[in-house]
Write a protein that holds these residues in place. Sequence first.
Motif, short mmCIF file in Angstrom:
data_model
loop_
_atom_site.label_atom_id
_atom_site.label_comp_id
_atom_site.label_asym_id
_atom_site.label_seq_id
_atom_site.Cartn_x
_atom_site.Cartn_y
_atom_site.Cartn_z
N THR A 1 42.77 42.71 20.62
CA THR A 1 41.32 42.72 21.36
C THR A 1 40.57 42.99 20.03
O THR A 1 40.76 43.48 19.02
CB THR A 1 40.77 43.76 22.50
N ALA B 1 42.10 38.22 21.53
CA ALA B 1 41.22 38.21 22.72
C ALA B 1 39.88 38.37 22.01
O ALA B 1 39.24 38.84 21.33
CB ALA B 1 41.43 39.43 23.34
N HIS C 1 35.67 37.90 22.91
CA HIS C 1 34.83 38.12 23.80
C HIS C 1 33.43 37.16 23.47
O HIS C 1 33.30 36.12 24.15
CB HIS C 1 34.17 39.80 23.58
N TYR D 1 35.62 42.95 29.30
CA TYR D 1 36.15 44.27 29.95
C TYR D 1 35.33 44.69 31.29
O TYR D 1 35.80 45.08 31.93
CB TYR D 1 36.23 45.63 28.88
N SER E 1 37.03 48.64 21.48
CA SER E 1 35.78 48.09 21.92
C SER E 1 34.63 48.56 20.94
O SER E 1 34.66 49.57 20.38
CB SER E 1 35.52 48.03 23.37
#
Length: 280
Positions: free
Chosen positions: A5, A29, A31, A47, A67
């Motif tokens: 992530t 991953a 975003h 998320y 994150s």
Amino acid sequence: MILVTGASGTIGSELLRELVRKGEPVRAAVHVRPLDADGVETCNIDYDRPETLSPALEGVDSLFLLSQQVTHEKPMVDAAREAGVRRIVYVSSFGADRDTFIVGQLHREIELRIQETGMVWTFLRPNYLMQNFITLMGHDIRNEDAFYDSIGDARVSRIDTRDVSHVAARVLTESGHDNRAYELSGPEAITHHHAAEVLSEVLGRRIRYVELDDDSFRRRLIAQGVPEDFAGFVEDVNRRNRNGETHDDVITDNVRNILGREPTTFLRFCQDYAPTFGGR
Ligand SMILES: NC(=O)c1ccc[n+]([C@@H]2O[C@H](COP(=O)([O-])OP(=O)(O)OC[C@H]3O[C@@H](n4cnc5c(N)ncnc54)[C@H](OP(=O)(O)O)[C@@H]3O)[C@@H](O)[C@H]2O)c1
């Protein structure tokens, strides 16, 4: 399969490069920001939208989790448990289980939630990243030959992100790191005044550190687009550092033990990124 992530972020992008170089099966991953890598399997996650998480976790053995906003990560921990992920390597923060600053407490909540799931865990707890000089202060260094902060003259054992990412790559691909927490520091604890001297020497022009009071610093961050709560977190940790209430000057040997080499010095960081600061 390893799911990375934050794969287009500071720590994740370097980790992805390292895993690809090692030939590991990896999924990135993404975003919002696009991925700066070719030929890598990607997926889109958010998320805050739980329906995006389980498809990303399909067939995943190990999850590398981070994150920008710590509170966002809880749904991903729960989704990983439901998807049968075996192991989580989580980016926490220096002193998360001993200091009382707000970000550390938020990270500790996620650590405890991960431990409750019964999955194998490894927590990476880096100190301040040297790369904050690029992401948070780079614009001012390039344009004003100065950087602004409210941390006073506190000594901090800052770490190069590349070392954090390389430790993560080892932890994800080697045995012996199950249920361990690693505090990660650089090789020296330095003040901002010292950092300004090193930057000046490397860049061949005078770089100034301008000390701000708490309120001016927080307002400056908000004016630069930093969310208000996050600006408050930074103000909080800076004040605690100034007052000697943290352990951010501690130097650990975890990078050396895991990578088999010394962590990167601030001098080397400045030399490697000189063009980013407007140097040669
Ligand atoms: N900076 C420091 O000095 C320091 C020190 C110790 C620990 N840490 C910890 O390190 C972590 C940040 O790592 P970093 O420096 O690599 O940060 P970063 O470059 O800001 O990367 C954060 C990543 O998270 C992704 N992301 C943000 N919101 C998301 C969402 N809703 N769903 C899915 N992904 C999302 C971002 O993607 P987009 O960009 O596409 O939104 C980005 O790739 C934080 O937990 C921080 O507390 C930082």
